[in-house]
Every structure is written in structure tokens, then in C-alpha cells.
Design an enzyme around this catalytic site. Structure first.
Site, PDB file in Angstrom:
ATOM      1  N   PRO A 153       0.807  -1.221   0.000  1.00 49.90           N
ATOM      2  CA  PRO A 153       0.000   0.000   0.000  1.00 49.90           C
ATOM      3  C   PRO A 153       0.840   1.271   0.000  1.00 49.90           C
ATOM      4  O   PRO A 153       0.542   2.227  -0.728  1.00 49.90           O
ATOM      5  CB  PRO A 153      -0.819  -0.129   1.295  1.00 49.90           C
ATOM      6  CG  PRO A 153      -0.906  -1.601   1.541  1.00 49.90           C
ATOM      7  CD  PRO A 153       0.418  -2.136   1.100  1.00 49.90           C
ATOM      8  N   TYR A 154       1.914   1.278   0.777  1.00 49.14           N
ATOM      9  CA  TYR A 154       2.776   2.465   0.862  1.00 49.14           C
ATOM     10  C   TYR A 154       3.470   2.726  -0.472  1.00 49.14           C
ATOM     11  O   TYR A 154       3.489   3.858  -0.976  1.00 49.14           O
ATOM     12  CB  TYR A 154       3.807   2.247   1.971  1.00 49.14           C
ATOM     13  CG  TYR A 154       4.708   3.431   2.227  1.00 49.14           C
ATOM     14  CD1 TYR A 154       4.213   4.602   2.782  1.00 49.14           C
ATOM     15  CD2 TYR A 154       6.066   3.368   1.923  1.00 49.14           C
ATOM     16  CE1 TYR A 154       5.040   5.695   3.026  1.00 49.14           C
ATOM     17  CE2 TYR A 154       6.903   4.447   2.170  1.00 49.14           C
ATOM     18  CZ  TYR A 154       6.386   5.600   2.713  1.00 49.14           C
ATOM     19  OH  TYR A 154       7.204   6.672   2.957  1.00 49.14           O
ATOM     20  N   ILE A 155       4.034   1.671  -1.078  1.00 46.24           N
ATOM     21  CA  ILE A 155       4.709   1.826  -2.360  1.00 46.24           C
ATOM     22  C   ILE A 155       3.728   2.268  -3.437  1.00 46.24           C
ATOM     23  O   ILE A 155       4.051   3.139  -4.266  1.00 46.24           O
ATOM     24  CB  ILE A 155       5.421   0.517  -2.744  1.00 46.24           C
ATOM     25  CG1 ILE A 155       6.667   0.331  -1.863  1.00 46.24           C
ATOM     26  CG2 ILE A 155       5.796   0.502  -4.218  1.00 46.24           C
ATOM     27  CD1 ILE A 155       7.389  -0.997  -2.068  1.00 46.24           C
ATOM     28  N   SER A 157       1.080   4.060  -3.082  1.00 51.45           N
ATOM     29  CA  SER A 157       0.740   5.469  -2.884  1.00 51.45           C
ATOM     30  C   SER A 157       1.869   6.377  -3.348  1.00 51.45           C
ATOM     31  O   SER A 157       1.636   7.402  -4.006  1.00 51.45           O
ATOM     32  CB  SER A 157       0.410   5.739  -1.411  1.00 51.45           C
ATOM     33  OG  SER A 157       1.557   5.656  -0.582  1.00 51.45           O
ATOM     34  N   LYS A 158       3.107   6.008  -3.044  1.00 51.70           N
ATOM     35  CA  LYS A 158       4.228   6.870  -3.391  1.00 51.70           C
ATOM     36  C   LYS A 158       4.583   6.794  -4.874  1.00 51.70           C
ATOM     37  O   LYS A 158       5.062   7.788  -5.451  1.00 51.70           O
ATOM     38  CB  LYS A 158       5.448   6.511  -2.528  1.00 51.70           C
ATOM     39  CG  LYS A 158       5.269   6.854  -1.052  1.00 51.70           C
ATOM     40  CD  LYS A 158       5.017   8.349  -0.841  1.00 51.70           C
ATOM     41  CE  LYS A 158       5.052   8.738   0.620  1.00 51.70           C
ATOM     42  NZ  LYS A 158       4.876  10.193   0.828  1.00 51.70           N
TER      43      LYS A 158
END
Length: 246
Positions: A153-155, A157-158
Site C-alpha cells: 500500500p505504501y509503495i 501510494s508513493k
């Protein structure tokens, strides 16, 4: 410190970690700084107090970057207080660890709401408000290149943030406004340490050839470069400040 404090910078997520260091560095560079925070008013006031103690100008403005009305109010507060907006740094972010699985959907939605929707809203307001020669800088991450488990999820988003940066750089053609991202490697912040064992932290720290974690001040220095006159020919780029991590 420079006596020129007429220029103004907005730093989202400026109460802690990398955002705190960026706010202090830009204040030292001569900007009046608007420190945005989501919920921790005490930490935001600590950032403001540190800037003021060093002779700078700053104020704290609460707001959730994922809420359209909060972001609009943040920019309105900055203009009301200082009359102009020259630099916008979107540093607000969350990083829960979650595998790509049905049970992780709530975590995914939360990360996208803050990290990607928030970036879209902040960049959109920045595009509308920064003057000619302004600087817009978003925080990404160098972990995109590593694709570690549970960072999905973090990757995601970025990676989206990096796409927005490149598109906005083209959309602002003719205004002498640069739009870039800084993608830190592992940095010793509360956000990074949360949920990791000492062994995991040491293992990650050794991945870069420099074999250590970065510091918030080193990321702030990269932002300062992009925000300042020496960064004026850098546009639509992702500066990977990571010690060779990726």
C-alpha cells in the site's frame, strides 16, 4: 540567518520527523513557514517554537491533507498570514505495514487517502497559489525500488505521487515553477522505527553502501536545494536521497 523572511513555505506533516526537519531548515533559509499537522498540536507548536527561538517566523495550522476543505483552509491561512506562497512541501504521510490481502483493504484505503489523495489535493492547491518562480516538492520513497513484502500500500501510494509530480511539472509550463520529489531511503524517524525490531532496523540500515540510516536533516538539505536558487534547473525529477539504498 537571512534577513529576507518575506517568502513563505508551507510544510505539510511538519510537526514530526522529516517534516519537522524540513520546516526548520526552510526557516533557517529565510522562509516564513506554515507548519501543517494532522492531530498533534503540541508537536507542531514545538516546531514553531524552535523556529521562533532561532529568529524565524512560523505558525501552525491543523488540517488533514486528505480532506479537500482542510487543504484549502491551510493555503488560505498561509496567504492571510504572510501574503504569498513560494514553496510547498508535501511531507505528510502514513506507513502501516500490510500485505496485499483482502484483510488489508482498510490499511490500503487509509494510506491512499493520506499519501496519494493528500498529495493530489496539496499539489493542486500549490499549483493554484504559488507565484512565478515557486517550488513544489513532494516526498516519495526509495523503497519503491526494493518492493519489500508488506510495503504494497505504501509503495503504491508513493509511486502515484511520483507520477503526479511529473505530470504537474508539465502542466505548469511557462510559469517558471518547478515540481519535484525527494525520495528518502531509510531515515531514523518515529515513522520508520514503528513496528520494527532492533534486528530489522539494523538489517535495513546496512542495505545502503553507506551502511547507516539517513537523518531527517539530510533529507531537509535535499529539499532546501530544490527549494533554493541552485535547484532552479531541476524540474519533474525524483531526487533519491538514500545513501545508495536503491
Amino acid at each position: 540567518m537571512s534577513t529576507d523572511i518575506t517568502k513563505t513555505a508551507i510544510v505539510t506533516g511538519g510537526s514530526r520527523g522529516i517534516g519537522h526537519a524540513i520546516a526548520r531548515r526552510l526557516a533557517a533559509d529565510g522562509y516564513a513557514v506554515v507548519v501543517n499537522y494532522a492531530g498533534n498540536a503540541a508537536k507542531a507548536q514545538e516546531t514553531v517554537a524552535a523556529i521562533q527561538a532561532a529568529g524565524g517566523r512560523a505558525l501552525a495550522v491543523q488540517g488533514d491533507v486528505g480532506r479537500e476543505e482542510d487543504v484549502a483552509a491551510l493555503f488560505a491561512s498561509a496567504r492571510q498570514a504572510y501574503g504569498r506562497i513560494d514553496v510547498v512541501v508535501n511531507s505528510a504521510g502514513v506507513m502501516p505495514m500490510a500485505p496485499i490481502a483482502p484483510a488489508s483493504l482498510a490499511d490500503f484505503d487509509r494510506v491512499i487517502a493520506t499519501n496519494l489523495r493528500g498529495a493530489f489535493l496539496v499539489l493542486a492547491q500549490a499549483a493554484a497559489h504559488v507565484g512565478e518562480g515557486g517550488r513544489i516538492i513532494a516526498l516519495s520513497t526509495s523503497v519503491i525500488a526494493r518492493a519489500f513484502p508488506s510495503y504494497g500500500p505504501y509503495i503504491a501510494s508513493k509511486a502515484g505521487v511520483e507520477g503526479l509530480v511529473r505530470v504537474l511539472a508539465n502542466e505548469l509550463r511557462g510559469r517558471s515553477v518547478t515540481v519535484n520529489a525527494v525520495a528518502p531511503g531509510p531515515v531514523g524517524t518515529e515513522l520508520f522505527f514503528n513496528g520494527k525490531t532492533a534486528e530489522q532496523i539494523d538489517q535495513i540500515a546496512r542495505l545502503a553502501p553507506l551502511e547507516r540510516l539517513g537523518t531527517p536533516e539530510e533529507i531537509a538539505a535535499a529539499v532546501s536545494f530544490l527549494a533554493g536558487p541552485d535547484g532552479g534547473w531541476v524540474n519533474g525529477q525524483v531526487l533519491r536521497a538514500n545513501g545508495g539504498f536503491a
